[in-house]
Design a protein around this motif. Structure first.
Motif, mmCIF file in Angstrom:
data_model
loop_
_atom_site.group_PDB
_atom_site.id
_atom_site.type_symbol
_atom_site.label_atom_id
_atom_site.label_comp_id
_atom_site.label_asym_id
_atom_site.label_seq_id
_atom_site.Cartn_x
_atom_site.Cartn_y
_atom_site.Cartn_z
ATOM 1 N N GLU A 44 10.313 33.489 19.450
ATOM 2 C CA GLU A 44 11.720 33.860 19.568
ATOM 3 C C GLU A 44 12.672 32.670 19.457
ATOM 4 O OE1 GLU A 44 9.988 33.295 23.651
ATOM 5 O OE2 GLU A 44 9.433 34.613 22.022
ATOM 6 N N ASP A 45 12.162 31.437 19.447
ATOM 7 C CA ASP A 45 13.012 30.254 19.308
ATOM 8 C C ASP A 45 13.603 30.192 17.910
ATOM 9 O OD1 ASP A 45 12.526 29.337 21.907
ATOM 10 O OD2 ASP A 45 10.783 28.161 21.279
ATOM 11 N N GLU A 46 14.929 29.948 17.845
ATOM 12 C CA GLU A 46 15.600 29.837 16.556
ATOM 13 C C GLU A 46 15.306 28.512 15.878
ATOM 14 O OE1 GLU A 46 19.753 30.854 16.534
ATOM 15 O OE2 GLU A 46 19.421 32.509 17.923
ATOM 16 N N GLU A 47 15.139 27.456 16.665
ATOM 17 C CA GLU A 47 14.836 26.132 16.139
ATOM 18 C C GLU A 47 13.508 25.660 16.712
ATOM 19 O OE1 GLU A 47 17.961 23.341 16.787
ATOM 20 O OE2 GLU A 47 19.474 24.595 15.850
ATOM 21 N N ALA A 48 12.872 24.743 16.006
ATOM 22 C CA ALA A 48 11.613 24.184 16.488
ATOM 23 C C ALA A 48 11.846 23.408 17.783
ATOM 24 C CB ALA A 48 10.997 23.274 15.433
ATOM 25 N N VAL A 49 10.900 23.518 18.696
ATOM 26 C CA VAL A 49 10.957 22.799 19.961
ATOM 27 C C VAL A 49 9.747 21.880 20.000
ATOM 28 C CG1 VAL A 49 10.927 22.996 22.476
ATOM 29 C CG2 VAL A 49 12.087 24.756 21.099
ATOM 30 N N TYR A 50 9.997 20.569 20.172
ATOM 31 C CA TYR A 50 8.925 19.580 20.170
ATOM 32 C C TYR A 50 8.894 18.834 21.494
ATOM 33 C CZ TYR A 50 8.463 20.167 15.129
ATOM 34 O OH TYR A 50 8.254 20.679 13.884
ATOM 35 N N GLU A 51 7.705 18.389 21.866
ATOM 36 C CA GLU A 51 7.556 17.488 22.993
ATOM 37 C C GLU A 51 6.722 16.296 22.542
ATOM 38 O OE1 GLU A 51 5.540 19.478 26.207
ATOM 39 O OE2 GLU A 51 3.602 19.345 25.234
ATOM 40 N N ILE A 52 6.947 15.158 23.181
ATOM 41 C CA ILE A 52 6.167 13.965 22.861
ATOM 42 C C ILE A 52 4.763 14.144 23.429
ATOM 43 C CG2 ILE A 52 5.913 11.487 23.284
ATOM 44 C CD1 ILE A 52 8.949 11.267 23.278
ATOM 45 N N VAL A 53 3.773 13.900 22.600
ATOM 46 C CA VAL A 53 2.379 13.994 23.045
ATOM 47 C C VAL A 53 2.083 12.772 23.895
ATOM 48 C CG1 VAL A 53 -0.034 14.065 22.296
ATOM 49 C CG2 VAL A 53 1.708 15.295 20.984
ATOM 50 N N ASP A 77 12.232 -0.504 7.794
ATOM 51 C CA ASP A 77 10.813 -0.578 7.463
ATOM 52 C C ASP A 77 10.109 -1.637 8.301
ATOM 53 O OD1 ASP A 77 10.985 1.418 5.541
ATOM 54 O OD2 ASP A 77 11.579 0.008 3.973
ATOM 55 N N SER A 78 10.480 -1.753 9.553
ATOM 56 C CA SER A 78 9.880 -2.743 10.427
ATOM 57 C C SER A 78 8.391 -2.488 10.604
ATOM 58 C CB SER A 78 10.563 -2.704 11.807
ATOM 59 O OG SER A 78 9.870 -3.516 12.718
ATOM 60 N N GLU A 79 7.589 -3.552 10.494
ATOM 61 C CA GLU A 79 6.149 -3.404 10.650
ATOM 62 C C GLU A 79 5.758 -3.169 12.103
ATOM 63 O OE1 GLU A 79 3.764 -6.310 8.728
ATOM 64 O OE2 GLU A 79 4.996 -6.300 6.926
ATOM 65 N N GLU A 80 6.636 -3.474 13.027
ATOM 66 C CA GLU A 80 6.348 -3.323 14.456
ATOM 67 C C GLU A 80 7.111 -2.150 15.069
ATOM 68 O OE1 GLU A 80 4.025 -5.116 16.086
ATOM 69 O OE2 GLU A 80 3.597 -6.063 14.166
ATOM 70 N N ALA A 81 7.524 -1.180 14.273
ATOM 71 C CA ALA A 81 8.302 -0.058 14.772
ATOM 72 C C ALA A 81 7.474 0.805 15.716
ATOM 73 C CB ALA A 81 8.802 0.795 13.606
ATOM 74 N N GLU A 82 8.145 1.345 16.721
ATOM 75 C CA GLU A 82 7.505 2.285 17.639
ATOM 76 C C GLU A 82 7.424 3.644 16.955
ATOM 77 O OE1 GLU A 82 6.472 1.975 20.960
ATOM 78 O OE2 GLU A 82 6.739 -0.180 20.787
ATOM 79 N N ALA A 83 6.282 4.284 17.070
ATOM 80 C CA ALA A 83 6.108 5.616 16.509
ATOM 81 C C ALA A 83 5.697 6.557 17.629
ATOM 82 C CB ALA A 83 5.055 5.604 15.408
ATOM 83 N N TYR A 84 6.045 7.812 17.456
ATOM 84 C CA TYR A 84 5.744 8.831 18.450
ATOM 85 C C TYR A 84 5.135 10.038 17.746
ATOM 86 C CZ TYR A 84 9.200 5.977 20.848
ATOM 87 O OH TYR A 84 9.889 4.924 21.373
ATOM 88 N N ILE A 85 4.271 10.743 18.445
ATOM 89 C CA ILE A 85 3.718 11.984 17.924
ATOM 90 C C ILE A 85 4.373 13.116 18.694
ATOM 91 C CG2 ILE A 85 1.661 13.401 17.641
ATOM 92 C CD1 ILE A 85 0.044 10.789 17.448
ATOM 93 N N LEU A 86 5.001 14.025 17.960
ATOM 94 C CA LEU A 86 5.636 15.187 18.555
ATOM 95 C C LEU A 86 4.801 16.422 18.258
ATOM 96 C CD1 LEU A 86 9.383 14.619 17.568
ATOM 97 C CD2 LEU A 86 8.173 13.809 19.594
ATOM 98 N N LYS A 87 4.700 17.303 19.229
ATOM 99 C CA LYS A 87 3.926 18.536 19.132
ATOM 100 C C LYS A 87 4.893 19.714 19.194
ATOM 101 C CE LYS A 87 0.163 20.805 21.627
ATOM 102 N NZ LYS A 87 -0.784 20.598 22.737
#
Length: 90
Positions: free
Chosen positions: A55-64, A39-49
């Protein structure tokens, strides 16, 4: 604890990510994730799209990485998570 996913970067490295929140905007799914389990207050966060095809069996994400998209989606996540301060770095 948040849901854990495995993100594979462009070099093929597997990185454990923890889902903080998710939302759907304009028929696109977005995840707010962090690679810090604590629960670090300075943690790095990323937004994935979600860029999956039907036809993809699993979700495919990329970093925005588009600055205007990061700012907009970051504000949406800030509203959803009132107790978490989300700031973007230039």
């Amino acid at each position: 604890m948040e849901e854990k996913i495995i993100f594979v970067d462009e070099d093929g490295n597997e990185i454990e990510m923890y889902v903080i929140e998710e939302t759907r905007i304009n028929n696109v799914n977005y995840l707010l994730v962090t690679d810090d389990e604590g629960d670090s207050e300075e943690a790095e966060a990323y937004i994935l799209k979600d860029i999956s095809n039907d036809e993809d069996e699993e979700a495919v994400y990329e970093i925005v990485d588009d600055e205007s998209e990061v700012d907009y989606i970051g504000r949406v996540f800030s509203e959803l998570l009132e107790d978490i301060d989300i700031t973007t770095e230039d």
